[in-house]
Design a protein around this motif. Structure first.
Motif, short mmCIF file in Angstrom:
data_model
loop_
_atom_site.label_atom_id
_atom_site.label_comp_id
_atom_site.label_asym_id
_atom_site.label_seq_id
_atom_site.Cartn_x
_atom_site.Cartn_y
_atom_site.Cartn_z
N HIS A 146 39.78 39.28 33.36
CA HIS A 146 38.93 38.27 33.98
C HIS A 146 39.37 38.18 35.43
N PHE A 147 38.61 38.81 36.31
CA PHE A 147 39.02 38.92 37.70
C PHE A 147 39.02 37.57 38.42
N SER A 148 39.82 37.52 39.47
CA SER A 148 39.85 36.39 40.39
C SER A 148 38.48 36.19 41.03
N LEU A 149 38.24 34.98 41.50
CA LEU A 149 37.02 34.69 42.26
C LEU A 149 37.11 35.22 43.69
N THR A 150 38.31 35.57 44.12
CA THR A 150 38.54 35.99 45.50
C THR A 150 38.41 37.50 45.64
N PRO A 151 37.49 38.00 46.47
CA PRO A 151 37.29 39.45 46.60
C PRO A 151 38.56 40.21 46.96
N ASP A 152 39.41 39.65 47.82
CA ASP A 152 40.66 40.34 48.18
C ASP A 152 41.56 40.54 46.96
N ASP A 153 41.63 39.54 46.09
CA ASP A 153 42.43 39.66 44.87
C ASP A 153 41.81 40.66 43.91
N GLN A 154 40.49 40.69 43.85
CA GLN A 154 39.82 41.69 43.01
C GLN A 154 40.20 43.10 43.45
N GLU A 166 45.78 55.74 34.19
CA GLU A 166 46.29 57.10 34.39
C GLU A 166 47.37 57.47 33.39
N GLN A 167 47.94 56.50 32.72
CA GLN A 167 49.04 56.77 31.78
C GLN A 167 48.55 57.29 30.43
N TRP A 168 47.24 57.22 30.20
CA TRP A 168 46.71 57.55 28.88
C TRP A 168 45.99 58.88 28.87
N SER A 169 46.13 59.59 27.75
CA SER A 169 45.45 60.87 27.56
C SER A 169 44.22 60.71 26.67
N LYS A 170 43.72 59.48 26.56
CA LYS A 170 42.51 59.20 25.79
C LYS A 170 41.68 58.20 26.56
N PRO A 171 40.40 58.01 26.17
CA PRO A 171 39.51 57.12 26.93
C PRO A 171 40.10 55.73 27.13
N PHE A 172 40.01 55.25 28.38
CA PHE A 172 40.48 53.93 28.77
C PHE A 172 39.25 53.11 29.12
N ILE A 173 38.91 52.16 28.25
CA ILE A 173 37.69 51.36 28.41
C ILE A 173 38.07 49.98 28.93
N LEU A 174 37.48 49.60 30.05
CA LEU A 174 37.77 48.34 30.72
C LEU A 174 36.57 47.40 30.56
N ALA A 175 36.82 46.16 30.16
CA ALA A 175 35.72 45.22 29.95
C ALA A 175 36.13 43.83 30.40
N GLY A 176 35.15 43.10 30.94
CA GLY A 176 35.46 41.72 31.29
C GLY A 176 34.50 41.10 32.28
N ASP A 177 34.82 39.86 32.60
CA ASP A 177 34.12 39.10 33.64
C ASP A 177 34.79 39.45 34.96
N LEU A 178 34.09 40.23 35.79
CA LEU A 178 34.68 40.71 37.03
C LEU A 178 34.33 39.84 38.23
N ASN A 179 33.52 38.82 38.01
CA ASN A 179 33.18 37.87 39.08
C ASN A 179 32.67 38.55 40.35
N THR A 180 31.91 39.63 40.19
CA THR A 180 31.32 40.32 41.33
C THR A 180 30.04 40.99 40.89
N GLU A 181 29.12 41.15 41.84
CA GLU A 181 27.83 41.75 41.53
C GLU A 181 27.72 43.15 42.12
N ILE A 182 26.60 43.80 41.82
CA ILE A 182 26.26 45.09 42.40
C ILE A 182 25.20 44.87 43.48
N PRO A 183 25.40 45.32 44.73
CA PRO A 183 26.59 46.02 45.22
C PRO A 183 27.65 45.04 45.69
#
Length: 260
Positions: A146-154, A166-183
């Protein structure tokens, strides 16, 4: 027909049979990311049964959750993730981000099976501390945040997550509330190492009149070819939280481990 040609045809036929078999042994996973707001709906009614109903409708193997209280005064000492786990017959993994009202507040992962291992990694957050919860499974790794509301912290969070992936040799799936939009600069930075695999057409917040797409599911680029997304959608029509869930179904590419 020459012996060489017969041998070639036989090899091609054998390969085709192997590919067909491989298709049958691919592992299919339903994954959900949901900021549940402790079961407090957009109507400000605390009703965890609505959260449970929403999640049950997705038949999930993995659920990444944000905004969870653990035995806080605000939630009358309830362990929210534990209640969800019991109701859905899933295993809870909790990661506290901050101390709050005599308890903890943070994120969690529900999984159909117990993880091989879990790890909690602190992330930057100047308005409040943030965290990354990593859970390892035999064929893949799930990371909830759950990302910070602050873009610099994100932006400061991304290299930390990249280092973990990078430490894993299998798929690394990231999920969450990132508090940012596209773009955004945050999404641009994430796109260097990750691929968004959740839908990007439907906003996820607020749940009654969605306007902002801020919830995502991604995979590290190094292993993106090892999965196939067969469905990606937002679970609309629920007011169980102020967010609506992101849902995907993926197929993991067959390998020796999953074919055994």
């Amino acid at each position: 027909m020459s012996i060489k040609k017969i041998f070639t045809i036989a090899c091609l036929a054998t390969s085709a049979l192997y590919i067909q078999a491989a298709d049958h042994c691919c592992k299919s996973l339903n994954i959900v990311s949901y900021n549940v707001r402790n079961g407090i709906g957009i109507d400000n009614v605390n009703n965890l049964s609505r959260t449970i109903s929403t999640l049950r409708s997705t038949s999930p193997e993995i659920v990444c959750l944000q905004e969870l209280d653990s035995v806080t005064g605000r939630m009358n000492q309830r362990y929210v993730l534990g209640e969800l786990a019991d109701s859905l017959n899933m295993h809870p993994s909790f990661a506290p981000a901050i101390d709050f009202m005599d308890g903890k507040y943070g994120i969690g992962i529900l999984s159909r099976t117990k993880p091989i291992s879990t790890k909690i990694v602190p992330l930057p957050g100047r308005e409040e501390a943030r965290t990354l919860l990593i859970a390892e499974f035999p064929e893949y790794v799930i990371a909830c945040t759950h990302f910070s509301l602050t873009p610099d912290d994100q932006l400061l969070s991304i290299p930390i997550i990249e280092k973990e992936a990078e430490q894993w040799s299998k798929p690394f799936i990231l999920a969450g509330d990132l508090n940012t939009e596209i773009p955004s600069t945050t999404i641009d930075a994430l796109n260097k190492s990750f691929v968004i695999i959740s839908q990007t057409e439907t906003p996820t917040h607020p749940s009654d009149k969605p306007q902002d797409l801020i919830d995502y599911i991604l995979i590290d680029k190094a292993h993106a070819k090892e999965i196939k997304v067969t469905e990606a959608k937002a679970i609309t029509g629920t007011i169980a939280s102020d967010h609506i869930p992101q849902f995907i179904t993926i197929e993991l590419k067959c390998n020796k481990k999953c074919c055994k």
